[in-house]
Write a protein that holds these residues in place. Sequence first.
Motif, PDB file in Angstrom:
ATOM      1  N   SER A   1      52.238  47.726  52.766  1.00  0.00           N
ATOM      2  CA  SER A   1      51.551  47.399  51.508  1.00  0.00           C
ATOM      3  C   SER A   1      51.167  45.930  51.430  1.00  0.00           C
ATOM      4  O   SER A   1      50.073  45.583  50.949  1.00  0.00           O
ATOM      5  CB  SER A   1      52.446  47.772  50.325  1.00  0.00           C
ATOM      6  N   GLY A   2      52.037  45.051  51.910  1.00  0.00           N
ATOM      7  CA  GLY A   2      51.743  43.623  51.821  1.00  0.00           C
ATOM      8  C   GLY A   2      50.625  43.171  52.729  1.00  0.00           C
ATOM      9  O   GLY A   2      50.069  42.080  52.539  1.00  0.00           O
ATOM     10  N   ASN A   3      50.266  43.994  53.733  1.00  0.00           N
ATOM     11  CA  ASN A   3      49.212  43.624  54.675  1.00  0.00           C
ATOM     12  C   ASN A   3      47.903  44.356  54.434  1.00  0.00           C
ATOM     13  O   ASN A   3      46.967  44.217  55.225  1.00  0.00           O
ATOM     14  CB  ASN A   3      49.689  43.898  56.114  1.00  0.00           C
ATOM     15  N   LEU A   4      47.843  45.161  53.373  1.00  0.00           N
ATOM     16  CA  LEU A   4      46.591  45.843  53.055  1.00  0.00           C
ATOM     17  C   LEU A   4      45.549  44.832  52.581  1.00  0.00           C
ATOM     18  O   LEU A   4      45.884  43.800  51.995  1.00  0.00           O
ATOM     19  CB  LEU A   4      46.820  46.884  51.954  1.00  0.00           C
ATOM     20  N   THR A   5      44.291  45.166  52.801  1.00  0.00           N
ATOM     21  CA  THR A   5      43.213  44.317  52.293  1.00  0.00           C
ATOM     22  C   THR A   5      43.153  44.452  50.772  1.00  0.00           C
ATOM     23  O   THR A   5      43.635  45.451  50.212  1.00  0.00           O
ATOM     24  CB  THR A   5      41.871  44.715  52.917  1.00  0.00           C
ATOM     25  N   PRO A   6      42.553  43.476  50.074  1.00  0.00           N
ATOM     26  CA  PRO A   6      42.571  43.484  48.605  1.00  0.00           C
ATOM     27  C   PRO A   6      42.108  44.779  47.945  1.00  0.00           C
ATOM     28  O   PRO A   6      42.735  45.223  46.967  1.00  0.00           O
ATOM     29  CB  PRO A   6      41.676  42.293  48.241  1.00  0.00           C
ATOM     30  N   PRO A   7      41.012  45.445  48.409  1.00  0.00           N
ATOM     31  CA  PRO A   7      40.611  46.693  47.727  1.00  0.00           C
ATOM     32  C   PRO A   7      41.704  47.766  47.751  1.00  0.00           C
ATOM     33  O   PRO A   7      41.903  48.468  46.759  1.00  0.00           O
ATOM     34  CB  PRO A   7      39.378  47.142  48.513  1.00  0.00           C
ATOM     35  N   TRP A   8      42.401  47.865  48.873  1.00  0.00           N
ATOM     36  CA  TRP A   8      43.452  48.878  48.970  1.00  0.00           C
ATOM     37  C   TRP A   8      44.710  48.436  48.230  1.00  0.00           C
ATOM     38  O   TRP A   8      45.415  49.274  47.633  1.00  0.00           O
ATOM     39  CB  TRP A   8      43.765  49.170  50.437  1.00  0.00           C
ATOM     40  N   GLN A   9      45.000  47.166  48.248  1.00  0.00           N
ATOM     41  CA  GLN A   9      46.155  46.683  47.484  1.00  0.00           C
ATOM     42  C   GLN A   9      45.961  46.929  45.995  1.00  0.00           C
ATOM     43  O   GLN A   9      46.908  47.249  45.274  1.00  0.00           O
ATOM     44  CB  GLN A   9      46.368  45.190  47.751  1.00  0.00           C
ATOM     45  N   ALA A  10      44.725  46.776  45.521  1.00  0.00           N
ATOM     46  CA  ALA A  10      44.452  46.986  44.095  1.00  0.00           C
ATOM     47  C   ALA A  10      44.760  48.437  43.691  1.00  0.00           C
ATOM     48  O   ALA A  10      45.348  48.686  42.634  1.00  0.00           O
ATOM     49  CB  ALA A  10      42.994  46.645  43.799  1.00  0.00           C
ATOM     50  N   LEU A  11      44.357  49.394  44.542  1.00  0.00           N
ATOM     51  CA  LEU A  11      44.663  50.799  44.248  1.00  0.00           C
ATOM     52  C   LEU A  11      46.162  51.052  44.342  1.00  0.00           C
ATOM     53  O   LEU A  11      46.740  51.775  43.514  1.00  0.00           O
ATOM     54  CB  LEU A  11      43.932  51.712  45.235  1.00  0.00           C
ATOM     55  N   TYR A  12      46.780  50.472  45.337  1.00  0.00           N
ATOM     56  CA  TYR A  12      48.213  50.686  45.572  1.00  0.00           C
ATOM     57  C   TYR A  12      49.032  50.259  44.359  1.00  0.00           C
ATOM     58  O   TYR A  12      49.992  50.939  43.979  1.00  0.00           O
ATOM     59  CB  TYR A  12      48.621  49.895  46.822  1.00  0.00           C
ATOM     60  N   ARG A  13      48.653  49.160  43.729  1.00  0.00           N
ATOM     61  CA  ARG A  13      49.418  48.644  42.590  1.00  0.00           C
ATOM     62  C   ARG A  13      49.287  49.524  41.346  1.00  0.00           C
ATOM     63  O   ARG A  13      50.072  49.392  40.410  1.00  0.00           O
ATOM     64  CB  ARG A  13      48.969  47.216  42.262  1.00  0.00           C
ATOM     65  N   LEU A  14      48.293  50.402  41.323  1.00  0.00           N
ATOM     66  CA  LEU A  14      48.104  51.284  40.171  1.00  0.00           C
ATOM     67  C   LEU A  14      49.058  52.476  40.171  1.00  0.00           C
ATOM     68  O   LEU A  14      49.135  53.212  39.185  1.00  0.00           O
ATOM     69  CB  LEU A  14      46.657  51.812  40.148  1.00  0.00           C
ATOM     70  N   LEU A  15      49.801  52.653  41.260  1.00  0.00           N
ATOM     71  CA  LEU A  15      50.611  53.853  41.438  1.00  0.00           C
ATOM     72  C   LEU A  15      52.086  53.590  41.163  1.00  0.00           C
ATOM     73  O   LEU A  15      52.563  52.463  41.302  1.00  0.00           O
ATOM     74  CB  LEU A  15      50.461  54.370  42.876  1.00  0.00           C
ATOM     75  N   SER A  16      52.793  54.673  40.816  1.00  0.00           N
ATOM     76  CA  SER A  16      54.249  54.599  40.710  1.00  0.00           C
ATOM     77  C   SER A  16      54.843  54.509  42.106  1.00  0.00           C
ATOM     78  O   SER A  16      54.169  54.749  43.108  1.00  0.00           O
ATOM     79  CB  SER A  16      54.794  55.838  39.994  1.00  0.00           C
ATOM     80  N   ARG A  17      56.124  54.205  42.162  1.00  0.00           N
ATOM     81  CA  ARG A  17      56.775  54.045  43.455  1.00  0.00           C
ATOM     82  C   ARG A  17      56.691  55.314  44.296  1.00  0.00           C
ATOM     83  O   ARG A  17      56.409  55.265  45.496  1.00  0.00           O
ATOM     84  CB  ARG A  17      58.247  53.654  43.238  1.00  0.00           C
ATOM     85  N   GLU A  18      56.910  56.483  43.678  1.00  0.00           N
ATOM     86  CA  GLU A  18      56.885  57.740  44.421  1.00  0.00           C
ATOM     87  C   GLU A  18      55.496  58.046  44.947  1.00  0.00           C
ATOM     88  O   GLU A  18      55.339  58.518  46.071  1.00  0.00           O
ATOM     89  CB  GLU A  18      57.384  58.890  43.537  1.00  0.00           C
ATOM     90  N   ARG A  19      54.474  57.780  44.158  1.00  0.00           N
ATOM     91  CA  ARG A  19      53.106  58.058  44.608  1.00  0.00           C
ATOM     92  C   ARG A  19      52.658  57.039  45.656  1.00  0.00           C
ATOM     93  O   ARG A  19      51.839  57.347  46.517  1.00  0.00           O
ATOM     94  CB  ARG A  19      52.162  58.105  43.420  1.00  0.00           C
ATOM     95  N   GLN A  20      53.189  55.848  45.585  1.00  0.00           N
ATOM     96  CA  GLN A  20      52.913  54.876  46.639  1.00  0.00           C
ATOM     97  C   GLN A  20      53.429  55.381  47.983  1.00  0.00           C
ATOM     98  O   GLN A  20      52.761  55.235  49.008  1.00  0.00           O
ATOM     99  CB  GLN A  20      53.566  53.533  46.297  1.00  0.00           C
TER     100      GLN A  20
END
Length: 564
Positions: free
Chosen positions: A49-68
């Motif tokens: 997660s920490g190495n994803l590019t900004p567009p993917w990090q933005a989506l990742y942060r919208l999710l709960s831990r389980e959905r991540q």
Amino acid sequence: MECSYLNARLFKASSAMHGLEDASFDNLVYKLRDVFRLFGRYPPDLPLSGNLTPPWQALYRLLSRERQKGLIAFFGYCDQQNLLPTEVKQKVLDDFVTWTAEKTLHRDPVGRGRRAASNWEWARQHIESWPDIPLVRSGMREEYTLPFTAYPSSFQDDVEAFLDRYACRTKEEIFPDKVTDPTYKSFRSRRRPLSPRSVETRRYQIRQAAAALVAEGVPIESITNLNDLVQPVERVRTILLFHRSRVEERQRRQEELEQPAGAEVLVPSSNARSTFQDIRTSNLAGIGEALRQIAQFHCCVSEDDLALMKEWISQIKPPQQTSMTEKNTNRLRAFLDTQIYPQIIHYPASLMHRSSASELKPQAAARLALYAVAFEILTVCPLRRGNLAGLRLKQHVRRAKPDGPITHLHLRAEEVKNRKAIDWPLPPESVELIQRYLDQHRCHLAEPGNLFLFPGKGQRGRSGHDLGVGLTERFERDIGVSFNTHAMRHLAVVRFLIKHPGKYEIVRRILGHSRVETTLAFYSGPEMDRAIALLADVIRNDRREFGPPALSPPKKPRTKRGDN
């Protein structure tokens, strides 16, 4: 040196079935990945997660831990392919599953894709800024079938009218105006309505048939009623060929998966099994039978067309099973092993003992206790999986008086596949184990008002499939042999016959078979194993009793002239 080759073998069985502890097996897989890397045959690790590019990090942060957790691998794959979230499409998901299966060592590539699609779809429906791109769950039925709502409403109405006759839900089916109508007689000849599960099976078979026509180019808006599935009659052949080809393709992919990479493809001999002519499955036959009944009883097609359909169906119908399958026979022999069988009969008590570990959280302990009770019931009362999952307190788990101990399990005749009621007394040790589960553990799994012995979410019980999968995974991990719930029915019967040879009539009543010949055909084989072993014991004991005869000195062999 192909991941796909190892995936088909490493993860086909549990760690215990490979003779390894879970930690040892995981360590083996970890080292195998290192070996592949040394030879340059393993892809780079997916970005975290920490190495994803900004567009993917933005989506990742919208999710709960389980959905991540469910989406991080798919996100990393897409990011590694230099894709933006708006560029995701169905093919990307399918490529991700293929890449997981062929390029990495992974236990469940299809399940990984299914979880990714499920979490993506949830986010698409619940998060406003999520890309509006639908993803179908890879490997599931919905890939080619369509919901009934996709068809004209007249088709939906005709399907329900047809199924209502199966279920005898209409007053005309219960109180007919006349009984001379041939379609009425045919439908009522079964003397009872189909069970809800059988009706749903027919519903899905109709859905499969309609989807096959759409996939073969028939406009969906032209399928206005059930007659459009069987007329002209060539449509039936189109449907059956479509589904037969799907079976052939699945078999071909499985064979390729199990074929060593780079191995020479051998030309089959003349007596080898053919690839298309001999494809016969119960699913194919079920679709064909649904179409035949629609044609004969609902649409009243001509006798010539009906005869043609019956001939086609005969080409896809598997032979009737008249004995236990080789797979079940091998599984049963493993159960009867002198080292395995004691583990099986003491397994429920072992699980319940493990549930008392102080370090377990209440829900984890409750799940262990739930499986302990499920295994105990399968051991002493060999229910079918659906009946086991459907057990309800008070309705099925009976007591002599409200505040008294549990005495027996009771299922009405209409709840059982063979329409024979089950009234099964429970031994004291089973009662004690079930009561302990009810007193200490079930409250951590059931919501208020849930009456199922094995509760699911809300007011539902666990499905037979989910309960069966949970039991199988736990058993294979702990005991180390292949398992399914139905095998416990076989085990109970065979152990009874070993102790009481020839008592097939009692077994027939236990299992609800209509004829003792059926019982004899399915269970004489394992009993014969025991009879042969007893015969060997007789010969061995006789040899000891009578002792060997006095042996004269061996004669010198005669030699021919010219021999040296």
